[in-house]
Design an enzyme around this catalytic site. Structure first.
Site, PDB file in Angstrom:
ATOM      1  N   PHE A 124       0.855  -1.189   0.000  1.00 47.46           N
ATOM      2  CA  PHE A 124       0.000   0.000   0.000  1.00 47.46           C
ATOM      3  C   PHE A 124       0.887   1.234   0.000  1.00 47.46           C
ATOM      4  O   PHE A 124       1.717   1.411   0.895  1.00 47.46           O
ATOM      5  CB  PHE A 124      -0.885  -0.026   1.245  1.00 47.46           C
ATOM      6  N   THR A 127       1.934   7.082   2.206  1.00 46.80           N
ATOM      7  CA  THR A 127       2.708   8.138   2.851  1.00 46.80           C
ATOM      8  C   THR A 127       3.708   8.780   1.889  1.00 46.80           C
ATOM      9  O   THR A 127       4.329   8.101   1.071  1.00 46.80           O
ATOM     10  CB  THR A 127       3.454   7.568   4.065  1.00 46.80           C
ATOM     11  N   ALA A 131       3.590  14.213   3.685  1.00 46.31           N
ATOM     12  CA  ALA A 131       2.201  13.804   3.936  1.00 46.31           C
ATOM     13  C   ALA A 131       2.205  12.513   4.737  1.00 46.31           C
ATOM     14  O   ALA A 131       2.144  11.420   4.186  1.00 46.31           O
ATOM     15  CB  ALA A 131       1.457  13.608   2.611  1.00 46.31           C
ATOM     16  N   ILE A 338      13.177  -6.426  33.926  1.00 47.89           N
ATOM     17  CA  ILE A 338      13.232  -7.714  34.626  1.00 47.89           C
ATOM     18  C   ILE A 338      14.502  -8.472  34.240  1.00 47.89           C
ATOM     19  O   ILE A 338      15.146  -9.115  35.081  1.00 47.89           O
ATOM     20  CB  ILE A 338      11.976  -8.549  34.305  1.00 47.89           C
ATOM     21  N   GLY A 341      20.695  -6.360  32.960  1.00 52.10           N
ATOM     22  CA  GLY A 341      21.706  -6.186  31.914  1.00 52.10           C
ATOM     23  C   GLY A 341      21.507  -7.119  30.743  1.00 52.10           C
ATOM     24  O   GLY A 341      21.805  -6.774  29.591  1.00 52.10           O
ATOM     25  N   GLU A 364      -0.032   3.278  10.583  1.00 54.66           N
ATOM     26  CA  GLU A 364      -1.491   3.325  10.363  1.00 54.66           C
ATOM     27  C   GLU A 364      -2.185   4.302  11.312  1.00 54.66           C
ATOM     28  O   GLU A 364      -3.270   4.037  11.830  1.00 54.66           O
ATOM     29  CB  GLU A 364      -2.090   1.911  10.471  1.00 54.66           C
ATOM     30  N   THR A 366      -0.688   7.596  13.998  1.00 54.60           N
ATOM     31  CA  THR A 366       0.044   7.714  15.246  1.00 54.60           C
ATOM     32  C   THR A 366      -0.899   7.696  16.450  1.00 54.60           C
ATOM     33  O   THR A 366      -2.119   7.852  16.310  1.00 54.60           O
ATOM     34  CB  THR A 366       0.836   9.029  15.286  1.00 54.60           C
ATOM     35  N   GLU A 368      -1.214   9.971  18.528  1.00 56.02           N
ATOM     36  CA  GLU A 368      -1.849  11.279  18.608  1.00 56.02           C
ATOM     37  C   GLU A 368      -3.085  11.346  17.715  1.00 56.02           C
ATOM     38  O   GLU A 368      -4.134  11.889  18.106  1.00 56.02           O
ATOM     39  CB  GLU A 368      -0.837  12.372  18.205  1.00 56.02           C
TER      40      GLU A 368
END
Length: 382
Positions: A124, A127, A131, A338, A341, A364, A366, A368
């Site tokens: 698809f 973007t 844009a 958990i 290191g 797909e 954000t 926001e």
């Protein structure tokens, strides 16, 4: 994993997807992440299983299943290999989906059987560099000349773009109409003027190729207009709305894997002569993980049920995607904690889970944008 009101068929689909993921995907996931190789063999096998035609009706060669089952498959795949899961979700939701929703009969019969079988992979192209969230600001143009549209422009962040045979792309056919001047097209990768650009070097999901696609006077037959001229914005809004359920499931699968890895490590790792799962600090983290994972699964399945029932589901898909993607980041962060290191090195998978999960908050729509969609829906705004 819990069974949330799954019927017998859905449980069988879950078992099939889990068995495939654990035997075919999980053993090779770290290698694919390290090398960035396209998992071509995985996709061939998934085509045979019907995983590449999950949204395609049977009359076009698909294995059309309900949206809950689709979400279950993506969750199970992401639990094993998020790169593979993302490629499957993009192929189904973003390439097959628009053809199923908006394609005419000739287009469906031309493209869907190959996509459903895995003979062809889909992508698809939406973007552009200017844009992203403002997807209506499309600069790629499509000018009708005779019996062909001539496309010019560049798309970025195209999942599967480098090996997709068929791609759905948006372009401006009438710049004076704004978003109502955007149209959608079915592109074949051997059309004159179709160019595969650079492959992105990414934080995570390294085996899911993300490409730039260039249309350089690309010749697209008039018959490959998807829907009507000016209907492209509506096409991709519907596409993204449904796709958010699969991205929620993608995030959920990663979180599930991170919790399972944390439990396994916590039982094996000892400090002060005690397995760290015996310490309350670890138990509290596991409790938060389990609660948020369960809540995410409920949100995802609720949105999927609403879609299958023919109800308005956009708000709920946005909620599911928002919560699950941010939940996955929290869970993966605590999984690294958990592990201490060890969580910071590649010998253990949680650092990969953390890198892979971040895409869920971006792709797909954000986080926001999801909040804006939810708020406007709740407030009754356009």
């Amino acid at each position: 994993m819990s069974q949330i009101l799954l019927n017998e068929e859905q449980q069988m689909i879950q078992e099939t997807a889990r068995r495939f993921a654990e035997t075919e995907l999980m053993p090779n996931a770290a290698h694919l992440d390290e090398t960035g190789e396209y998992p071509v063999e995985n996709f061939k096998k998934m085509g045979d299983l019907g995983f590449l035609g999950l949204v395609v009706p049977s009359e076009y060669g698909g294995t059309f299943i309900d949206t809950v089952s689709y979400a279950i498959v993506i969750e199970e795949l992401a639990r094993a290999c998020a790169s593979t899961a993302l490629g499957v979700a993009a192929h189904n939701s973003l390439a097959c989906g628009p053809l199923v929703i908006m394609g005419n009969e000739a287009q469906k019969r031309r493209y869907l059987p190959e996509l459903a079988s895995g003979e062809a992979i889909g992508a698809f192209c939406l973007t552009e560099s200017h844009a992203g969230s403002d997807a209506s600001n499309t600069k790629t143009t499509a000018v009708l000349k005779g019996d062909k549209y001539i496309l010019n422009g560049t798309k970025i962040f195209v999942t599967n773009g480098g090996w997709a045979r068929y791609l759905i792309a948006t372009a401006m056919t009438d710049p004076g109409k704004g978003s109502k001047g955007i149209s959608a097209f079915v592109i074949e990768n051997d059309f004159p003027g179709f160019v595969i650009g650079s492959k992105e070097k990414k934080l995570g999901l390294r085996a899911s190729g993300t490409f730039e696609i260039v249309f350089d006077n690309c010749e697209v037959p008039k018959a490959n207009l998807l829907g009507t001229e000016g209907g492209g914005f509506r096409t991709f809004m519907k596409t993204l709305e449904a796709g958010r359920i699969s991205i929620g499931a993608f995030s959920l699968g990663i979180a599930q894997a991170a919790m399972e890895a944390s439990i396994k490590f916590g039982k094996e790792r000892k400090q002060f002569d005690t397995a760290i799962v015996e310490f309350q600090a670890t138990q509290l983290k596991i409790a938060d993980m389990a609660t948020e994972i369960h809540a995410s699964r409920l949100l995802i399945h609720d949105a999927a049920h609403r879609k299958d029932a023919g109800e308005e589901f956009g708000r709920y898909a946005a909620m599911a995607k928002l919560f699950a993607s941010e939940m996955a980041m929290r869970v993966c962060n605590q999984a690294i904690q958990i592990h201490g290191g060890y969580g910071f090195i590649r010998e253990y998978p949680v650092e990969r889970f953390y890198r892979d999960a971040k895409l869920g908050e971006i792709g797909e729509g954000t986080s926001e944008i999801q909040r804006i969609i939810i708020a406007r829906s709740v407030l009754g705004m356009q």
